[in-house]
Write an enzyme that holds these catalytic residues in place. Structure first.
Site, mmCIF file in Angstrom:
data_model
loop_
_atom_site.group_PDB
_atom_site.id
_atom_site.type_symbol
_atom_site.label_atom_id
_atom_site.label_comp_id
_atom_site.label_asym_id
_atom_site.label_seq_id
_atom_site.Cartn_x
_atom_site.Cartn_y
_atom_site.Cartn_z
ATOM 1 C CB CYS A 28 38.871 34.120 36.588
ATOM 2 S SG CYS A 28 38.439 35.832 36.230
HETATM 3 N N1 GLN Z 1 39.834 40.096 42.316
HETATM 4 C C1 GLN Z 1 40.292 38.742 42.561
HETATM 5 C C2 GLN Z 1 41.781 38.589 42.366
HETATM 6 O O1 GLN Z 1 42.455 39.485 41.956
HETATM 7 C C3 GLN Z 1 39.538 37.731 41.712
HETATM 8 C C4 GLN Z 1 39.828 37.926 40.272
HETATM 9 C C5 GLN Z 1 38.902 37.194 39.342
HETATM 10 O O2 GLN Z 1 37.816 36.747 39.679
HETATM 11 N N2 GLN Z 1 39.301 37.140 38.135
HETATM 12 O O3 GLN Z 1 42.279 37.538 42.634
#
Ligand code: GLN
Length: 236
Positions: A2
């Site tokens: 994230c």
């Molecule tokens: N989809 C990715 C994960 O589950 C990245 C998540 C995100 O960027 N918050 O790790």
């Protein structure tokens, strides 16, 4: 992931990049300032970096929150690198919670982080993906296509999944490549080097917010921005 960041320039300690700034990745793991999806980034963290005479990056990942990693906090002030990629994770619902699902992913040469989500059904099955998490499948696709084609790959995946968020950050130790596709990203150029980060780690007025749907390339010569929208091109 994230929140992610990259540094290319004079060697800096991992502590000065990840832990010490007032809004460092460490602080962003519990109090991000600009995060659009999710609230905390406590589902793991990772860092990859290059040291001279070794094409292969070194990598340290964990499925635990960055704030709980006392061992990393102890060694981070004495590890330096001129090319670093790091991320803190807020797992997308339904994705595995394990170290192998945490960025940065690697093919042994490149490092890659993904801030966002993508429907795994639109990605080709990847034998060498490190995990079944969407980001690892996406990383395998990028490595397969050649990370130099990062912009083209993002546009193609977005065409197949219009709801995808595809902020990617990749490096091979000599340059950083990043995309904005659905989330925030800022760049900072200093006499010592350039940083790319999901959000500024301090209030330096030099941070520039990158508009959505751009490809950013950082080399020792500077930063360039290219629109991923059809027909757009720009330099900064
Ligand atoms: N989809 C990715 C994960 O589950 C990245 C998540 C995100 O960027 N918050 O790790």
């Amino acid at each position: 992931m994230c929140r992610h960041l990259g540094w290319l320039g004079r060697p800096r300690t991992l502590a000065s990049l990840l832990l010490e700034p007032p809004s460092s990745l460490l602080v962003q793991s519990w109090a991000p300032r600009r995060q659009r999806y999710g609230t905390v980034n406590a589902d793991g963290w990772g860092v990859g970096f290059y040291v001279s005479d070794r094409a292969q990056p070194a990598r340290w990942r964990s499925a635990r929150p960055l704030w709980g990693d006392a061992s990393f906090a102890s060694v981070a002030p004495v590890i330096s690198s001129g090319c670093v990629l790091a991320a803190v994770r807020s797992a997308t619902v339904g994705m595995p919670l394990e170290e192998s699902a945490v960025a940065p992913f690697t093919d042994g040469h490149w490092l890659l982080s993904h801030n966002g989500r993508v429907d795994r059904a639109v990605l080709p099955p990847a034998r060498d993906a490190e995990s079944v998490v969407d980001s690892a499948l996406l990383a395998a696709l990028v490595f397969d296509r050649g990370p130099g084609a990062l912009g083209e790959t993002v546009v193609e995946v977005a065409r197949r999944d219009p709801a995808a968020r595809l902020n990617l950050l990749a490096t091979d130790g000599t340059r950083l490549l990043a995309t904005t596709w659905g989330d925030t990203l800022s760049v900072l150029s200093t006499p010592d080097g350039s940083a790319v980060a999901s959000e500024p780690w301090d209030d330096d007025p030099g941070w520039i917010d990158v508009p959505d749907r751009y490809l950013i390339e950082v080399t020792p010569d500077g930063v360039s921005l290219t629109s991923l929208a059809p027909d757009g091109q720009e330099s900064a």
